[in-house]
Design a protein around this motif. Structure first.
Motif, PDB file in Angstrom:
ATOM      1  N   THR A 423       5.655  -9.961  -4.050  1.00 11.28           N
ATOM      2  CA  THR A 423       4.912  -9.550  -4.774  1.00 11.28           C
ATOM      3  C   THR A 423       4.007  -8.460  -4.176  1.00 11.28           C
ATOM      4  N   GLU A 424       3.644  -8.757  -3.139  1.00 11.93           N
ATOM      5  CA  GLU A 424       2.558  -7.935  -2.184  1.00 11.93           C
ATOM      6  C   GLU A 424       3.366  -6.637  -2.057  1.00 11.93           C
ATOM      7  N   VAL A 425       4.675  -6.611  -1.389  1.00  5.66           N
ATOM      8  CA  VAL A 425       5.383  -5.487  -1.134  1.00  5.66           C
ATOM      9  C   VAL A 425       5.516  -4.411  -2.334  1.00  5.66           C
ATOM     10  N   LEU A 426       6.076  -4.977  -3.587  1.00  3.74           N
ATOM     11  CA  LEU A 426       6.125  -4.297  -4.683  1.00  3.74           C
ATOM     12  C   LEU A 426       4.983  -3.631  -5.393  1.00  3.74           C
ATOM     13  N   TRP A 427       3.809  -4.556  -5.409  1.00  8.26           N
ATOM     14  CA  TRP A 427       2.823  -4.110  -5.825  1.00  8.26           C
ATOM     15  C   TRP A 427       1.943  -3.003  -4.973  1.00  8.26           C
ATOM     16  N   ARG A 428       2.219  -3.010  -3.809  1.00  7.56           N
ATOM     17  CA  ARG A 428       1.784  -2.107  -2.848  1.00  7.56           C
ATOM     18  C   ARG A 428       2.600  -0.601  -3.010  1.00  7.56           C
ATOM     19  N   ALA A 429       3.901  -0.877  -3.308  1.00  6.59           N
ATOM     20  CA  ALA A 429       4.743   0.165  -3.557  1.00  6.59           C
ATOM     21  C   ALA A 429       4.197   1.084  -5.020  1.00  6.59           C
ATOM     22  N   GLY A 430       3.516   0.183  -5.915  1.00  6.64           N
ATOM     23  CA  GLY A 430       3.326   0.835  -6.973  1.00  6.64           C
ATOM     24  C   GLY A 430       1.757   1.156  -7.060  1.00  6.64           C
ATOM     25  N   GLU A 431       1.228   1.336  -5.967  1.00  9.25           N
ATOM     26  CA  GLU A 431       0.040   1.809  -5.578  1.00  9.25           C
ATOM     27  C   GLU A 431      -1.102   0.720  -6.299  1.00  9.25           C
ATOM     28  N   GLU A 432      -0.752  -0.500  -6.604  1.00 11.93           N
ATOM     29  CA  GLU A 432      -1.321  -1.494  -6.790  1.00 11.93           C
ATOM     30  C   GLU A 432      -2.057  -1.176  -8.265  1.00 11.93           C
ATOM     31  N   LYS A 433      -1.196  -0.522  -8.833  1.00 12.29           N
ATOM     32  CA  LYS A 433      -1.274  -0.333 -10.378  1.00 12.29           C
ATOM     33  C   LYS A 433      -0.284  -0.588 -11.321  1.00 12.29           C
ATOM     34  N   GLN A 434       1.016  -0.769 -10.997  1.00  9.50           N
ATOM     35  CA  GLN A 434       1.967  -1.269 -11.665  1.00  9.50           C
ATOM     36  C   GLN A 434       3.106  -1.574 -10.842  1.00  9.50           C
ATOM     37  N   ALA A 435       4.225  -2.097 -11.241  1.00  9.72           N
ATOM     38  CA  ALA A 435       5.481  -2.488 -10.532  1.00  9.72           C
ATOM     39  C   ALA A 435       6.624  -2.739 -11.396  1.00  9.72           C
ATOM     40  N   VAL A 436       7.744  -2.625 -10.741  1.00  9.61           N
ATOM     41  CA  VAL A 436       8.965  -2.936 -11.407  1.00  9.61           C
ATOM     42  C   VAL A 436       9.776  -3.880 -10.903  1.00  9.61           C
TER      43      VAL A 436
END
Length: 682
Positions: A423-436
């Motif tokens: 969760t943390e890795v993907l959320w940071r990749a989405g600039e803490e705005k969105q994730a896929v």
């Protein structure tokens, strides 16, 4: 210590669920009945424990072999029972529609073995809806009214079965008498066969074979059995017969209830009917509902045992109340993804990548370690390992206040921390705005064409987009089996990270836009590791950006790390002056580092955050090292001495210094390392 009957049985059920692809059911079982060290995860070992190697080999030789060990065992016992019935002449007790056993050929099977059953499709086309209504409206006592001219017919692929049905002995046709059967025979449940000669003719016959003992029938009347809903569904037109079938089934239920002698038993029936349940001697045919009619939140799993007592407390539903719209992968995005990942839409992932998931070590002292099967995806595994340790050691309270105890996590704790790490890795990749989140849906959404090479993954992929971290965690919890235990787990994470960042921004992050995230020989590039560690696929490890004069007034921009990272990185290339690791990676927020040494990534971590902030030059502290690829069998604890304390230790030949020590010295200059009786890794 030999596994218990319960452990073998649980392992057998898990093997069945796994082979059938029932991942959510496995997750529910693991939650309600957790695995233990005695659980059997090896299929070959399970065959040996059950002593069914010969049955397994015989099954493989069949024209249509079954897929699971449980089915092999069941098939064996059904065939054995069928053989015994033929040998003892029990098959002559099958009653044809003429009401006489003499007209029925001796040796005809009274029980359909699994090989035959596999050839029978238990589905009724929409054209047979009226026939289903007709048979459902016939009470058991009126079976003899079926036309005698129909005669016995053999089983054929148009047959269907209405199973799980009991009848009282007094309701059977006259040719069957209770005294003709042994007590064992009375307790057996048999099949009602209904055969259709063609699509337009009426149902030809109904058979009831052998009575069920009164005692067994009364005991079972308190149990509820539902006919599988998809059993009578072929197409959309069959739904039109739902109301009529339910009405006829209700009439049949009324007639069967009248045959109960005891008022107490009758009252039990009414109680169950008032709760919307179906008794054992009642068949209720329910057509498949539309998706919008299903309330998944209220789905309940009930166990039925021989005691006749139904569980009153339902199990917790494994279906989350959160529902997210999924977007199937299309051909265009697949081509773009394969190009940025592998360099070309004609390239494919190696076997090492396809078979890699985030599974943990079985070694007692290394239960926190993610195991790497073969070389290639080490950069991804080490990055997730680092964030997993962050969650396990510094944000998890299940292991108690003593941080060292947290290095011995339970299976549930490991899974929970893995979900949080992803969760943390993907959320940071989405600039803490969105994730896929990308998952394997199991079915193809498009057909490959053009300049594209298929490998059976992207076509089956579904992507879920979320705009808050709580929903992201829920989706990962729902599908964590695909990442942890299934194939493509490592690939799915990389795809999710790229889509969370977006393909366009990943290209913008790189110094050279055509750089693939997976380089030669399947190795992770620095861009991919940086995407997972800091959320941006930059090409360098120094702090901030650097501009270089490339001549003729042109400037080349080299992009680096912009902010302090949660976990860091140490590189052997810095020791050889090939690169410079900046303080943002060298001094992260937590004492956890991904170590890049000789084209391989592993993890180094400490247990005290103070060693990052302590400015004292004379330090001595412990660091733990884990390499998922090295088949590590014991915990490696290094004692690092810095400053004056380092001078007390014996200095060895520089040529014999392990690369790991050289990486440590890029962070703590001139440090000495004590391997504490562990063999140094050269």
């Amino acid at each position: 210590m030999a596994p218990s009957v319960e452990e073998i049985s649980s392992s057998l059920v898990r093997e069945y669920l796994s082979r059938k692809g029932l991942k959510r059911t496995i997750a529910c079982m693991d939650e309600e009945h957790p695995r233990t060290p005695a659980s059997i995860n090896n299929r070959s070992l399970l065959k040996q424990m059950l002593n069914i190697e010969d049955l397994y080999r015989q099954n493989k030789l069949q024209k249509s072999p079954v897929k699971t060990l449980l089915e092999i065992i069941v098939k064996h016992h059904i065939e054995r029972l069928h053989h015994e019935n033929i040998t003892t002449g029990d098959s002559q007790h099958v009653v044809p529609n003429t009401g006489s056993t003499s007209d029925y050929r001796a040796g005809s099977p009274s029980i359909i073995n699994e090989t035959k059953a596999d050839e029978i499709t238990p589905v009724i086309c929409s054209e047979l809806s009226s026939e289903v209504k007709e048979i459902c409206s016939i009470p058991v006592t009126d079976l003899s009214a079926i036309s005698e001219k129909d005669g016995p017919t053999s089983l054929n692929p148009n047959n269907f079965l209405i199973d799980n049905t009991d009848y009282q002995a007094g309701q059977l046709p006259m040719p069957l008498k209770k005294e003709n059967y042994t007590r064992k025979e009375k307790e057996e449940s048999l099949i009602v066969g209904v055969t259709s000669k063609n699509k337009t003719s009426r149902i030809r016959r109904g058979m009831v074979a052998r009575p069920v003992a009164q005692e067994s029938n009364r005991r079972r009347q308190s149990q509820r059995v539902e006919v599988s809903q998809p059993l009578f569904i072929r197409d959309q037109e069959s739904r039109e017969s739902q109301d009529g079938l339910a009405k006829n089934a209700s009439n049949w239920e009324e007639q069967n209830l009248k045959s109960i002698d005891s008022k107490e038993e009758n009252q039990e029936k009414k109680d169950f009917r008032s709760k919307g349940q179906i008794t054992v001697n009642t068949i209720k045919v329910k057509m498949k509902p539309d998706a919008h009619e299903l309330n998944l939140d209220e789905m309940v799993l009930d166990d039925i045992d021989d005691s006749g007592v139904l569980p009153e407390v339902p199990l917790h539903s494994t279906v989350s109340k959160f529902k997210f719209p999924g977007r199937p992968m299309d051909h265009h995005n697949t081509t773009e993804l394969k190009t940025i990942l592998l360099g070309s839409s004609l390239s494919c992932f190696s076997t090492e990548w396809k078979n890699q998931g985030f599974t943990f070590s079985d070694t007692h002292d290394l239960g926190y370690g993610i195991v790497q099967r073969k070389g290639g995806p080490c950069g991804v595994l080490a990055s997730i390992q680092a964030f997993f340790l962050k969650k396990l050691l510094f944000e998890n309270t299940d292991g108690g206040d003593v941080i060292l105890q947290r290095l011995r996590p339970s299976s549930s704790t490991r899974r929970h921390c893995l979900v949080l790490a992803l969760t943390e890795v993907l959320w940071r990749a989405g600039e803490e705005k969105q994730a896929v989140v990308a998952i394997n849906s199991g079915r193809s959404h498009f057909t490959a064409f053009g300049h594209y090479r298929s490998e059976g993954l992207f076509e089956k992929m579904t992507c879920f987009s979320v705009d808050n971290i709580k929903d992201l965690q829920v989706i990962l919890e729902q599908h964590i089996e695909q990442y942890e235990m299934g194939m493509f787990g490592c690939i799915l994470l990389v795809i999710s990270a790229v889509l969370s960042r977006s393909i366009e921004k990943v290209r913008e992050d790189m110094d050279l836009h055509t750089t693939p995230l997976i380089g030669a020989h399947g190795y992770c590039t620095q861009e991919l590791v940086n995407l997972l560690l800091c959320g941006k696929a930059v090409s360098n490890v120094f702090d901030n950006d650097v501009e270089l004069d490339s001549g003729n007034g042109n400037m080349t921009l080299l992009k680096g790390i912009k902010d302090q990272c949660q976990v860091g990185l140490l590189s052997l290339f810095e020791h050889y002056n090939v690169c410079k690791v900046g303080d943002y990676l060298k001094s992260p927020s937590y004492p956890i580092w991904v170590v890049c040494s000789e084209s391989h990534f592993s993890v180094l971590f400490g247990l005290q955050r103070e060693l990052l902030t302590n400015e004292d030059k004379d330090l001595e502290f412990d660091l733990y090292y884990y390499d998922g690829l090295a088949n590590q069998q014991e915990e490696i604890r290094l004692t690092v001495s810095v400053g004056k304390l380092a001078q007390k230790h014996h200095q060895v030949d520089a040529d014999l210094i392990p690369p790991l020590e050289l990486c440590i010295r890029t962070r703590w200059k001139d440090a000495s390392v004590n391997w504490n009786e562990t063999e140094p890794i050269l």
